[in-house]
Every structure is written in structure tokens, then in C-alpha cells.
Motif scaffolding. Structure first.
Motif, PDB file in Angstrom:
ATOM      1  N   ASN A 160      23.433  11.823 -25.748  1.00  0.00           N
ATOM      2  CA  ASN A 160      23.825  11.762 -24.337  1.00  0.00           C
ATOM      3  C   ASN A 160      24.306  13.130 -23.896  1.00  0.00           C
ATOM      4  O   ASN A 160      25.209  13.687 -24.533  1.00  0.00           O
ATOM      5  CB  ASN A 160      25.000  10.793 -24.134  1.00  0.00           C
ATOM      6  N   ASN A 161      23.738  13.637 -22.830  1.00  0.00           N
ATOM      7  CA  ASN A 161      24.323  14.829 -22.203  1.00  0.00           C
ATOM      8  C   ASN A 161      25.366  14.347 -21.206  1.00  0.00           C
ATOM      9  O   ASN A 161      25.028  13.787 -20.154  1.00  0.00           O
ATOM     10  CB  ASN A 161      23.254  15.660 -21.492  1.00  0.00           C
ATOM     11  N   ILE A 162      26.656  14.558 -21.532  1.00  0.00           N
ATOM     12  CA  ILE A 162      27.707  14.048 -20.634  1.00  0.00           C
ATOM     13  C   ILE A 162      28.302  15.161 -19.769  1.00  0.00           C
ATOM     14  O   ILE A 162      29.289  14.941 -19.073  1.00  0.00           O
ATOM     15  CB  ILE A 162      28.821  13.302 -21.404  1.00  0.00           C
ATOM     16  N   HIS A 163      27.713  16.361 -19.833  1.00  0.00           N
ATOM     17  CA  HIS A 163      28.213  17.415 -18.943  1.00  0.00           C
ATOM     18  C   HIS A 163      27.978  16.996 -17.488  1.00  0.00           C
ATOM     19  O   HIS A 163      26.911  16.480 -17.160  1.00  0.00           O
ATOM     20  CB  HIS A 163      27.510  18.750 -19.228  1.00  0.00           C
ATOM     21  N   PRO A 164      28.975  17.197 -16.615  1.00  0.00           N
ATOM     22  CA  PRO A 164      28.800  16.698 -15.242  1.00  0.00           C
ATOM     23  C   PRO A 164      27.710  17.421 -14.451  1.00  0.00           C
ATOM     24  O   PRO A 164      27.117  16.839 -13.543  1.00  0.00           O
ATOM     25  CB  PRO A 164      30.172  16.916 -14.596  1.00  0.00           C
ATOM     26  N   THR A 165      27.445  18.695 -14.762  1.00  0.00           N
ATOM     27  CA  THR A 165      26.491  19.446 -13.927  1.00  0.00           C
ATOM     28  C   THR A 165      25.412  20.188 -14.711  1.00  0.00           C
ATOM     29  O   THR A 165      24.361  20.490 -14.162  1.00  0.00           O
ATOM     30  CB  THR A 165      27.227  20.514 -13.069  1.00  0.00           C
ATOM     31  N   ARG A 166      25.643  20.491 -15.977  1.00  0.00           N
ATOM     32  CA  ARG A 166      24.693  21.383 -16.670  1.00  0.00           C
ATOM     33  C   ARG A 166      23.726  20.641 -17.573  1.00  0.00           C
ATOM     34  O   ARG A 166      24.048  19.619 -18.170  1.00  0.00           O
ATOM     35  CB  ARG A 166      25.476  22.411 -17.501  1.00  0.00           C
ATOM     36  N   THR A 167      22.527  21.219 -17.715  1.00  0.00           N
ATOM     37  CA  THR A 167      21.534  20.666 -18.634  1.00  0.00           C
ATOM     38  C   THR A 167      21.889  21.046 -20.074  1.00  0.00           C
ATOM     39  O   THR A 167      22.657  21.976 -20.312  1.00  0.00           O
ATOM     40  CB  THR A 167      20.129  21.220 -18.325  1.00  0.00           C
ATOM     41  N   ARG A 168      21.323  20.307 -21.031  1.00  0.00           N
ATOM     42  CA  ARG A 168      21.385  20.685 -22.446  1.00  0.00           C
ATOM     43  C   ARG A 168      19.995  21.184 -22.805  1.00  0.00           C
ATOM     44  O   ARG A 168      19.014  20.440 -22.702  1.00  0.00           O
ATOM     45  CB  ARG A 168      21.805  19.498 -23.306  1.00  0.00           C
ATOM     46  N   ASP A 169      19.913  22.444 -23.207  1.00  0.00           N
ATOM     47  CA  ASP A 169      18.611  23.117 -23.277  1.00  0.00           C
ATOM     48  C   ASP A 169      18.090  23.177 -24.711  1.00  0.00           C
ATOM     49  O   ASP A 169      18.689  23.840 -25.556  1.00  0.00           O
ATOM     50  CB  ASP A 169      18.736  24.539 -22.700  1.00  0.00           C
ATOM     51  N   TRP A 170      16.990  22.487 -24.932  1.00  0.00           N
ATOM     52  CA  TRP A 170      16.386  22.412 -26.258  1.00  0.00           C
ATOM     53  C   TRP A 170      15.052  23.153 -26.284  1.00  0.00           C
ATOM     54  O   TRP A 170      14.353  23.253 -25.264  1.00  0.00           O
ATOM     55  CB  TRP A 170      16.093  20.956 -26.616  1.00  0.00           C
ATOM     56  N   VAL A 171      14.721  23.609 -27.495  1.00  0.00           N
ATOM     57  CA  VAL A 171      13.367  24.049 -27.786  1.00  0.00           C
ATOM     58  C   VAL A 171      12.930  23.236 -28.996  1.00  0.00           C
ATOM     59  O   VAL A 171      13.725  23.020 -29.917  1.00  0.00           O
ATOM     60  CB  VAL A 171      13.338  25.554 -28.137  1.00  0.00           C
ATOM     61  N   VAL A 172      11.699  22.730 -28.982  1.00  0.00           N
ATOM     62  CA  VAL A 172      11.187  22.025 -30.157  1.00  0.00           C
ATOM     63  C   VAL A 172       9.832  22.616 -30.547  1.00  0.00           C
ATOM     64  O   VAL A 172       9.227  23.364 -29.783  1.00  0.00           O
ATOM     65  CB  VAL A 172      11.053  20.500 -29.912  1.00  0.00           C
ATOM     66  N   SER A 173       9.400  22.281 -31.757  1.00  0.00           N
ATOM     67  CA  SER A 173       8.088  22.757 -32.199  1.00  0.00           C
ATOM     68  C   SER A 173       7.271  21.581 -32.728  1.00  0.00           C
ATOM     69  O   SER A 173       7.690  20.431 -32.624  1.00  0.00           O
ATOM     70  CB  SER A 173       8.255  23.857 -33.244  1.00  0.00           C
ATOM     71  N   ASP A 174       6.095  21.882 -33.301  1.00  0.00           N
ATOM     72  CA  ASP A 174       5.207  20.818 -33.757  1.00  0.00           C
ATOM     73  C   ASP A 174       5.830  20.048 -34.919  1.00  0.00           C
ATOM     74  O   ASP A 174       6.554  20.615 -35.730  1.00  0.00           O
ATOM     75  CB  ASP A 174       3.865  21.417 -34.171  1.00  0.00           C
ATOM     76  N   PRO A 175       5.509  18.746 -35.002  1.00  0.00           N
ATOM     77  CA  PRO A 175       6.155  17.892 -35.999  1.00  0.00           C
ATOM     78  C   PRO A 175       5.892  18.313 -37.446  1.00  0.00           C
ATOM     79  O   PRO A 175       4.979  19.100 -37.729  1.00  0.00           O
ATOM     80  CB  PRO A 175       5.593  16.503 -35.718  1.00  0.00           C
ATOM     81  N   PHE A 176       6.718  17.777 -38.316  1.00  0.00           N
ATOM     82  CA  PHE A 176       6.756  18.127 -39.722  1.00  0.00           C
ATOM     83  C   PHE A 176       5.369  18.304 -40.362  1.00  0.00           C
ATOM     84  O   PHE A 176       5.094  19.338 -40.982  1.00  0.00           O
ATOM     85  CB  PHE A 176       7.543  17.051 -40.480  1.00  0.00           C
ATOM     86  N   GLY A 177       4.495  17.290 -40.192  1.00  0.00           N
ATOM     87  CA  GLY A 177       3.189  17.319 -40.856  1.00  0.00           C
ATOM     88  C   GLY A 177       2.408  18.572 -40.491  1.00  0.00           C
ATOM     89  O   GLY A 177       1.770  19.199 -41.343  1.00  0.00           O
ATOM     90  N   GLN A 178       2.467  18.968 -39.223  1.00  0.00           N
ATOM     91  CA  GLN A 178       1.763  20.174 -38.780  1.00  0.00           C
ATOM     92  C   GLN A 178       2.491  21.437 -39.227  1.00  0.00           C
ATOM     93  O   GLN A 178       1.871  22.394 -39.651  1.00  0.00           O
ATOM     94  CB  GLN A 178       1.677  20.202 -37.252  1.00  0.00           C
ATOM     95  N   THR A 179       3.805  21.421 -39.105  1.00  0.00           N
ATOM     96  CA  THR A 179       4.592  22.611 -39.417  1.00  0.00           C
ATOM     97  C   THR A 179       4.523  22.955 -40.902  1.00  0.00           C
ATOM     98  O   THR A 179       4.292  24.102 -41.275  1.00  0.00           O
ATOM     99  CB  THR A 179       6.052  22.415 -38.959  1.00  0.00           C
ATOM    100  N   VAL A 180       4.668  21.946 -41.738  1.00  0.00           N
ATOM    101  CA  VAL A 180       4.769  22.207 -43.180  1.00  0.00           C
ATOM    102  C   VAL A 180       3.461  22.787 -43.723  1.00  0.00           C
ATOM    103  O   VAL A 180       3.457  23.590 -44.652  1.00  0.00           O
ATOM    104  CB  VAL A 180       5.199  20.911 -43.927  1.00  0.00           C
ATOM    105  N   LYS A 181       2.350  22.409 -43.084  1.00  0.00           N
ATOM    106  CA  LYS A 181       1.045  22.845 -43.600  1.00  0.00           C
ATOM    107  C   LYS A 181       0.749  24.320 -43.349  1.00  0.00           C
ATOM    108  O   LYS A 181      -0.188  24.862 -43.924  1.00  0.00           O
ATOM    109  CB  LYS A 181      -0.069  21.947 -43.049  1.00  0.00           C
ATOM    110  N   GLN A 182       1.577  24.976 -42.500  1.00  0.00           N
ATOM    111  CA  GLN A 182       1.344  26.409 -42.269  1.00  0.00           C
ATOM    112  C   GLN A 182       1.767  27.266 -43.442  1.00  0.00           C
ATOM    113  O   GLN A 182       1.447  28.438 -43.499  1.00  0.00           O
ATOM    114  CB  GLN A 182       2.199  26.925 -41.110  1.00  0.00           C
ATOM    115  N   PHE A 183       2.587  26.700 -44.315  1.00  0.00           N
ATOM    116  CA  PHE A 183       3.153  27.530 -45.377  1.00  0.00           C
ATOM    117  C   PHE A 183       2.394  27.328 -46.670  1.00  0.00           C
ATOM    118  O   PHE A 183       1.925  26.230 -46.947  1.00  0.00           O
ATOM    119  CB  PHE A 183       4.640  27.201 -45.540  1.00  0.00           C
TER     120      PHE A 183
END
Ligand code: SIN
Ligand code: FE
Length: 304
Positions: A160-183
Motif C-alpha cells: 500500500n502506498n499510504i503517502h497522501p500526495t506522492r507516488t512510490r516509484d518502482w523500476v522492474v525488469s524481466d521475470p526470473f526465467g528470462q533474467t537468469v538465462k542471460q548469465f
């Protein structure tokens, strides 16, 4: 990778097919987002939470509430008075219950086949926090708990973002199955059993836990997930070059995501509540997408 927005209308009487689809979307690495939170938090409780601020930002990442023993940890005991602590505990107890009740219904296909883990209150500004690298939340990572191995259960988190006025700013990337295979496999290979106890010990030492927790019993799966969390945070190339998707969650919204599956980072925002569930492997509607299944396929053997 998608953010699926769910309106209050859609929550009213979803079909079983729809409920299974929501579970499958989560398991595949989508974020389920509620523009208007389905969790009722009384206005005076919100005002109390917004009045709280931890003094020493490097001491506590957040305040944890352990629902199974009804205990708070991470409270600043130098400054907090007993009455305020009791109030906070009551609010967290209620939050934990409300989220659990909502998800028992919303994620009906799981049949509540999970272990209720900690809830947290995050009163600090996330932008510019000064934390050791492995504890930083502004670096993309998949979650793993140093002291709480899951043995293949998956880490589902509701926010829950309970801040009265501000956003909670996230960055996400590709899910585990895709990410792990790059290495290359050698970089991230699961360790044989003997090496795990050595790695667990050195991990404990690195985190200053060796004395308090002489041996954390973890499976090869948990060992891998912990090392992968560190590996991602400590990998500048991954941090700069991986695909990135930004989402700014507005005040008053909720979202949930499998944080062991979706690499995530929080860049800015203040005041959030969160409840974690460890969903058992047998509850999953698409177990083949789980990090455990992905890793076992790579390893060609059981990792539990
Ligand atoms: C995290 O799980 O890395 C932090 C997410 C948040 O506090 O928004
Ligand atoms: Fe995380």
C-alpha cells in the motif's frame, strides 16, 4: 511483463476462470495493481502512521511486524514511547489481517496455502538512502531472505502506498526465467551441498550474522536465490543494461507481485505498508514458471 490494473468493479464477483488467470499472471511475473486499494485503513490510523519517522536511517530498513507471534521489530526504542509502540502494533495487526482476508478471497485458487510472513511499515524516504550495497532497495534485485529460507515457497508481496500526495516509484525488469538465462551457467551455478554450508557461513559472516545464527539450514534453491540477489545488486552491467520498466504507484493504491520472480527497485517514495506471503509450491496454478522449476530445469536435478 505487464501491470494489470484491477478496478473495484472487477473485484465484485470474479469468475473462477478470472481468479485462476490472476494467479497465473502473478506467477508469470506481472504486477496486479489496484488504483484504489481494496484494504480499509481507518483515517486516524493513517494519520498516526504518517506522523512516524525513524531517526537513524541506516539502522532499520523498516519496521517489521511478525503476525504469527504478534511482535514488532525495528522500532526505535530510544525515542518511541510505549503507548505509540502499542498503537503501531495494533495498526499492523489489523493491516496484516485485512490483507490476508482480502487475498484469501481474491486468490481463491491458492486456498490460503501459504505461510503468513512478516508485514512491514516503511516510513522513510527511499530516494538517496545510505545503505550497504546488499541492503539497498534502489538497485534491481529479486528477493531472498538471509535468515528465512523458503524451500521453494514463493515470495508474494502486497503493498500500500499510504503517502497522501506522492507516488512510490518502482523500476522492474524481466521475470526470473528470462533474467537468469542471460548469465553463463558458471557465474550462477547452484552449488553442491558441501559448498553451500561454506557459502552459508561466509554469507553469515558477511552480514555479521555468524555469531547470532551459527548455521542457517537452507536448501540449494535458497542458497542460489540468496546469491542471485547479491549477484544482481553487485553487477553494474546488469543494473545499467537490463530492460527497465518504470511504474509510479499513486497515493492510495495497492499492488502485488512475486518479488522472487520480478527484479524490482524502489527509487523514491515514502510511507508504505506491505505484507508478505510464502506461497507453497503445490498451491501454484502454473508451477512450471516458478524460479524453482526454472532452476531445476537448468540444473537437471532437484534443488530442495
Ligand atoms: C523491495 O522489496 O525491494 C522494496 C520495495 C518497496 O519498499 O517499495
Ligand atoms: Fe526487494
Amino acid at each position: 511483463m505487464a501491470v494489470i490494473s484491477i478496478s473495484p468493479e472487477e473485484l465484485k464477483s470474479p469468475s473462477q476462470t478470472q481468479e485462476r488467470e490472476w494467479c497465473a499472471e502473478l506467477e508469470a511475473g506481472d504486477i496486479l495493481y489496484f488504483p484504489q486499494t481494496p484494504i480499509l485503513i481507518p483515517e486516524n490510523d493513517l494519520q498516526f502512521l504518517l506522523g512516524q519517522q525513524q531517526t537513524d536511517s541506516s539502522l532499520h530498513k523498516n519496521i517489521a511486524y511478525k503476525p504469527n507471534i504478534d511482535k514488532l521489530s525495528g522500532v526505535d526504542s530510544k525515542t518511541a514511547d510505549a503507548q505509540a509502540v502499542a498503537r503501531l502494533q495494533g495498526i499492523m495487526r489489523q493491516y496484516s489481517k485485512s490483507v490476508t482476508a482480502f487475498l484469501t478471497d481474491f486468490l481463491a485458487p491458492y486456498n490460503a496455502n501459504w505461510q503468513l510472513d512478516y508485514a512491514s511499515f516503511r516510513p522513510q524516504e527511499e530516494e538517496g538512502r545510505d545503505l550497504p550495497q546488499r541492503r539497498r532497495n534502489d538497485l534491481l534485485h529479486t528477493d531472498a531472505f538471509p535468515t528465512r529460507p523458503t524451500y521453494g515457497s514463493r515470495i508474494l508481496r502486497f503493498f500500500n502506498n499510504i503517502h497522501p500526495t506522492r507516488t512510490r516509484d518502482w523500476v522492474v525488469s524481466d521475470p526470473f526465467g528470462q533474467t537468469v538465462k542471460q548469465f553463463v551457467p558458471a557465474e550462477i551455478a547452484p552449488l553442491p551441498d558441501s559448498a553451500i554450508s561454506r557459502a552459508a557461513k561466509s554469507l553469515g559472516r558477511g552480514m555479521g550474522l555468524a555469531a547470532a545464527i551459527p548455521s542457517i539450514k537452507r536448501s540449494p534453491y535458497d542458497d542460489f536465490m540468496m546469491r542471485f540477489h547479491n549477484f544482481l545488486k553487485e553487477n553494474p552491467r546488469f543494473q545499467s543494461e537490463c530492460p527497465k520498466y518504470s511504474f509510479n504507484f499513486p497515493p492510495g493504491s495497492s499492488w502485488m507481485v512475486y518479488t522472487d520472480t520480478v527484479p524490482h527497485a524502489v527509487l523514491a517514495g515514502q510511507y508504505a505498508l506491505e505484507q508478505t506471503f510464502l506461497v507453497r509450491p503445490e498451491a501454484l496454478v502454473t508451477p512450471e514458471t516458478s524460479p524453482l522449476a526454472v532452476l531445476q530445469e537448468i540444473a537437471g536435478s532437484s534443488l530442495l
